[in-house]
Design a protein around this motif. Structure first.
Motif, mmCIF file in Angstrom:
data_model
loop_
_atom_site.group_PDB
_atom_site.id
_atom_site.type_symbol
_atom_site.label_atom_id
_atom_site.label_comp_id
_atom_site.label_asym_id
_atom_site.label_seq_id
_atom_site.Cartn_x
_atom_site.Cartn_y
_atom_site.Cartn_z
ATOM 1 N N THR A 268 2.520 -13.125 2.800
ATOM 2 C CA THR A 268 2.863 -12.592 1.571
ATOM 3 C C THR A 268 3.179 -11.051 1.474
ATOM 4 O OG1 THR A 268 0.660 -12.136 0.703
ATOM 5 C CG2 THR A 268 1.729 -14.313 0.154
ATOM 6 N N ILE A 269 2.548 -10.267 2.390
ATOM 7 C CA ILE A 269 2.834 -8.703 2.474
ATOM 8 C C ILE A 269 4.237 -8.266 2.524
ATOM 9 C CG2 ILE A 269 2.560 -8.365 4.900
ATOM 10 C CD1 ILE A 269 0.694 -6.190 4.269
ATOM 11 N N ARG A 270 5.140 -8.953 2.808
ATOM 12 C CA ARG A 270 6.560 -8.429 2.970
ATOM 13 C C ARG A 270 7.101 -8.361 1.508
ATOM 14 N NH1 ARG A 270 11.259 -8.549 6.355
ATOM 15 N NH2 ARG A 270 9.964 -8.769 8.220
ATOM 16 N N ALA A 271 6.897 -9.574 0.724
ATOM 17 C CA ALA A 271 7.457 -9.420 -0.497
ATOM 18 C C ALA A 271 6.833 -8.459 -1.460
ATOM 19 C CB ALA A 271 7.154 -10.979 -0.910
ATOM 20 N N ILE A 272 5.360 -8.319 -1.134
ATOM 21 C CA ILE A 272 4.756 -7.353 -1.858
ATOM 22 C C ILE A 272 5.414 -6.035 -1.589
ATOM 23 C CG2 ILE A 272 2.597 -6.204 -2.388
ATOM 24 C CD1 ILE A 272 1.366 -9.035 -1.557
ATOM 25 N N ALA A 273 5.448 -5.538 -0.328
ATOM 26 C CA ALA A 273 6.032 -4.128 -0.076
ATOM 27 C C ALA A 273 7.461 -3.706 -0.628
ATOM 28 C CB ALA A 273 6.025 -3.928 1.386
ATOM 29 N N GLU A 274 8.195 -5.317 -0.652
ATOM 30 C CA GLU A 274 9.702 -4.898 -1.237
ATOM 31 C C GLU A 274 9.747 -4.708 -2.779
ATOM 32 O OE1 GLU A 274 11.592 -8.317 0.519
ATOM 33 O OE2 GLU A 274 11.779 -7.302 2.662
ATOM 34 N N THR A 275 8.636 -4.813 -3.181
ATOM 35 C CA THR A 275 8.883 -4.491 -4.768
ATOM 36 C C THR A 275 8.549 -2.978 -5.081
ATOM 37 O OG1 THR A 275 6.186 -4.455 -4.879
ATOM 38 C CG2 THR A 275 7.329 -6.467 -5.121
ATOM 39 N N GLY A 276 8.513 -2.189 -3.861
ATOM 40 C CA GLY A 276 8.131 -0.698 -4.364
ATOM 41 C C GLY A 276 7.009 -0.035 -4.561
ATOM 42 N N VAL A 277 6.079 -0.758 -4.313
ATOM 43 C CA VAL A 277 4.615 -0.185 -4.469
ATOM 44 C C VAL A 277 4.378 0.731 -3.080
ATOM 45 C CG1 VAL A 277 3.520 -2.197 -5.716
ATOM 46 C CG2 VAL A 277 3.506 -2.018 -3.406
ATOM 47 N N ASP A 278 3.548 1.544 -3.346
ATOM 48 C CA ASP A 278 3.216 2.478 -2.112
ATOM 49 C C ASP A 278 2.072 1.934 -1.198
ATOM 50 O OD1 ASP A 278 4.359 5.037 -3.342
ATOM 51 O OD2 ASP A 278 3.316 4.297 -5.045
ATOM 52 N N TYR A 279 1.287 1.667 -1.919
ATOM 53 C CA TYR A 279 0.159 0.745 -0.653
ATOM 54 C C TYR A 279 -0.212 -0.698 -0.959
ATOM 55 C CZ TYR A 279 -0.657 5.848 0.217
ATOM 56 O OH TYR A 279 -0.404 7.064 0.494
ATOM 57 N N ILE A 280 -0.732 -1.118 0.004
ATOM 58 C CA ILE A 280 -0.995 -2.676 -0.247
ATOM 59 C C ILE A 280 -2.320 -2.662 0.830
ATOM 60 C CG2 ILE A 280 -0.634 -4.932 0.425
ATOM 61 C CD1 ILE A 280 2.333 -4.208 0.552
ATOM 62 N N SER A 281 -3.469 -2.816 -0.097
ATOM 63 C CA SER A 281 -4.756 -2.962 0.244
ATOM 64 C C SER A 281 -5.173 -4.371 0.412
ATOM 65 C CB SER A 281 -5.770 -2.270 -0.287
ATOM 66 O OG SER A 281 -5.964 -2.931 -1.955
ATOM 67 N N THR A 282 -5.901 -4.832 1.693
ATOM 68 C CA THR A 282 -6.542 -5.742 1.836
ATOM 69 C C THR A 282 -7.626 -6.117 2.747
ATOM 70 O OG1 THR A 282 -5.770 -8.293 3.029
ATOM 71 C CG2 THR A 282 -4.809 -6.106 3.977
ATOM 72 N N SER A 283 -8.456 -7.016 2.565
ATOM 73 C CA SER A 283 -9.459 -6.996 3.569
ATOM 74 C C SER A 283 -9.404 -7.926 4.671
ATOM 75 C CB SER A 283 -10.689 -7.433 2.627
ATOM 76 O OG SER A 283 -10.682 -8.873 2.513
ATOM 77 N N LYS A 284 -8.390 -8.711 4.784
ATOM 78 C CA LYS A 284 -8.304 -9.371 5.943
ATOM 79 C C LYS A 284 -7.879 -8.631 7.296
ATOM 80 C CE LYS A 284 -6.955 -13.343 3.686
ATOM 81 N NZ LYS A 284 -7.603 -12.637 2.431
ATOM 82 N N ILE A 285 -7.605 -7.162 7.078
ATOM 83 C CA ILE A 285 -7.154 -6.803 8.408
ATOM 84 C C ILE A 285 -8.542 -6.609 9.271
ATOM 85 C CG2 ILE A 285 -4.846 -6.011 8.094
ATOM 86 C CD1 ILE A 285 -6.028 -3.166 7.186
ATOM 87 N N THR A 286 -9.552 -6.347 8.430
ATOM 88 C CA THR A 286 -11.046 -6.033 8.734
ATOM 89 C C THR A 286 -11.960 -7.296 8.966
ATOM 90 O OG1 THR A 286 -11.711 -5.229 6.790
ATOM 91 C CG2 THR A 286 -11.246 -3.611 8.428
ATOM 92 N N MET A 287 -11.859 -8.156 7.906
ATOM 93 C CA MET A 287 -12.789 -9.242 7.980
ATOM 94 C C MET A 287 -12.172 -10.689 8.483
ATOM 95 S SD MET A 287 -15.297 -7.743 6.501
ATOM 96 C CE MET A 287 -16.532 -9.301 5.821
ATOM 97 N N ALA A 288 -10.839 -10.783 8.756
ATOM 98 C CA ALA A 288 -10.252 -11.916 9.178
ATOM 99 C C ALA A 288 -9.523 -11.618 10.381
ATOM 100 C CB ALA A 288 -9.148 -12.497 8.240
ATOM 101 N N ALA A 289 -9.848 -10.184 11.282
ATOM 102 C CA ALA A 289 -9.103 -10.094 12.279
ATOM 103 C C ALA A 289 -9.712 -11.031 13.605
ATOM 104 C CB ALA A 289 -9.159 -8.555 12.585
ATOM 105 N N PRO A 290 -9.088 -11.746 14.281
ATOM 106 C CA PRO A 290 -9.659 -12.430 15.418
ATOM 107 C C PRO A 290 -9.750 -11.158 16.473
ATOM 108 C CG PRO A 290 -7.232 -12.841 15.383
ATOM 109 C CD PRO A 290 -7.612 -12.263 14.106
ATOM 110 N N THR A 291 -10.835 -11.594 17.386
ATOM 111 C CA THR A 291 -10.947 -10.575 18.561
ATOM 112 C C THR A 291 -9.855 -10.892 19.712
ATOM 113 O OG1 THR A 291 -12.364 -12.001 19.745
ATOM 114 C CG2 THR A 291 -13.464 -10.857 18.277
ATOM 115 N N LEU A 292 -9.658 -9.406 20.084
ATOM 116 C CA LEU A 292 -8.653 -9.501 21.254
ATOM 117 C C LEU A 292 -9.249 -9.987 22.779
ATOM 118 C CD1 LEU A 292 -5.616 -8.704 22.010
ATOM 119 C CD2 LEU A 292 -6.369 -6.675 22.847
ATOM 120 N N ASP A 293 -8.681 -10.882 23.212
ATOM 121 C CA ASP A 293 -9.454 -11.577 24.483
ATOM 122 C C ASP A 293 -9.021 -10.399 25.661
ATOM 123 O OD1 ASP A 293 -10.546 -13.012 26.385
ATOM 124 O OD2 ASP A 293 -8.859 -14.604 26.579
#
Length: 300
Positions: A268-293
């Motif tokens: 969903t982040i692409r559609a949100i960014a295309e509305t013209g908002v400046d920032y998009i905050s999400t906990s997903k990038i810290t709390m849902a990120a899988p480890t890199l092997d």
């Protein structure tokens, strides 16, 4: 425009975090497996390699783990934090007394895999909105004790940091508004309490609260759980409040910045960014990120 420098992790911060992790792992008797099977004079050379594509974060933490276990161990980084690497890329070579190499292995890899996972996942979000001016941001939803490290990894992945804690910025949320009695009043109270260097942000859940908030001129308005249509309306309201034409909106420094938040996903982040908002905050990038092997393989 001058390109931003890559973030750096203060060495003292890295040392404190790694020391605590090593003490946890070594327990009361040290690495009994290695002590029982590896002689004190045996040496080894090992390579750390990534097994999938990603963004590297945490090499200094890995280096510190080996140094604290045995200062004579040589750690040669073959990549740098922030590098995008392909599967099979060797990112470090470690050589020295085998006991130290084996005892520090897991702690070094744990930091690298966790932080590289966050950097990699953040990069996926950032890539989705690279064609817009919006920035993806982390939140305070982090593993306790690891916030500074996780926020460092977010920046390496191309994201931006929100506040680090409760003390470095004002964020007036719905419960603050409910207790204090109103949006504009809460903003003015925060301005009166804080110094001029403290940013003031307020969360709103609809256009009526947004209009009220703009009368008190907060630095940022957080638009909570709004869909793309409502976000576009919010951008138009913000432009209208400051008397800005659409062509001038993005570059005008006087206006209030807008941040979208709430159930933001990679889908969903692409559609949100295309509305013209400046920032998009999400906990997903810290709390849902899988480890890199990432693996460590020894070659004698």
């Amino acid at each position: 425009m001058t390109a931003a420098l890559r973030p750096e992790l203060p060495a003292l911060l890295a040392e404190e975090q790694v020391k605590a992790a090593l003490l946890e792992d070594l327990g009361r008797a040290g690495d009994v497996t290695t002590l029982a099977t590896i002689g004190p004079d045996m040496t080894a050379t090992a390579h750390m390699s990534v097994r999938e594509a990603g963004v590297i974060a945490g090499l200094e933490l890995a280096r510190t783990a080996f140094r604290l276990i045995d200062p004579s161990i040589r750690f040669e980084a073959l990549a740098a934090d922030g590098d995008r690497v392909a599967p099979g890329t060797a990112i470090a070579q470690i050589s020295g007394r085998a006991r130290g190499v084996l005892s520090a292995e897991r702690v070094g890899l744990n930091f690298l895999m966790h932080l590289s996972g966050i950097a990699t996942y953040t990069a996926k979000f950032a890539d989705e909105i690279a064609h817009t001016a919006a920035k993806v941001c982390c939140t305070r939803k982090t593993i306790p004790g690891l916030r500074a490290l996780e926020k460092y990894a977010v920046r390496l992945g191309g994201g931006s940091n929100h506040r680090y804690g409760l003390d470095d910025a004002v964020l007036i949320k719905d419960n603050h508004i409910a207790v204090s009695g109103g949006v504009a009043g809460a903003i003015r109270a925060a301005r009166a309490y804080c110094g001029h260097l403290v940013k003031v942000e307020v969360e709103v859940d609809g256009v009526a609260q947004l209009r009220e908030a703009l009368t008190a001129a907060p630095d940022v308005v957080l638009l909570d759980n709004m869909g793309p249509d409502l976000l576009r309306e919010a951008v138009a309201i913000n432009a209208g409040h400051w008397g800005l034409a659409a062509a001038d909106y993005a570059a005008d420094p006087r206006r209030t910045l807008l941040e979208a938040s709430g159930n933001v996903k990679i889908e969903t982040i692409r559609a949100i960014a295309e509305t013209g908002v400046d920032y998009i905050s999400t906990s997903k990038i810290t709390m849902a990120a899988p480890t890199l092997d990432i693996g460590l393989d020894v070659s004698i």
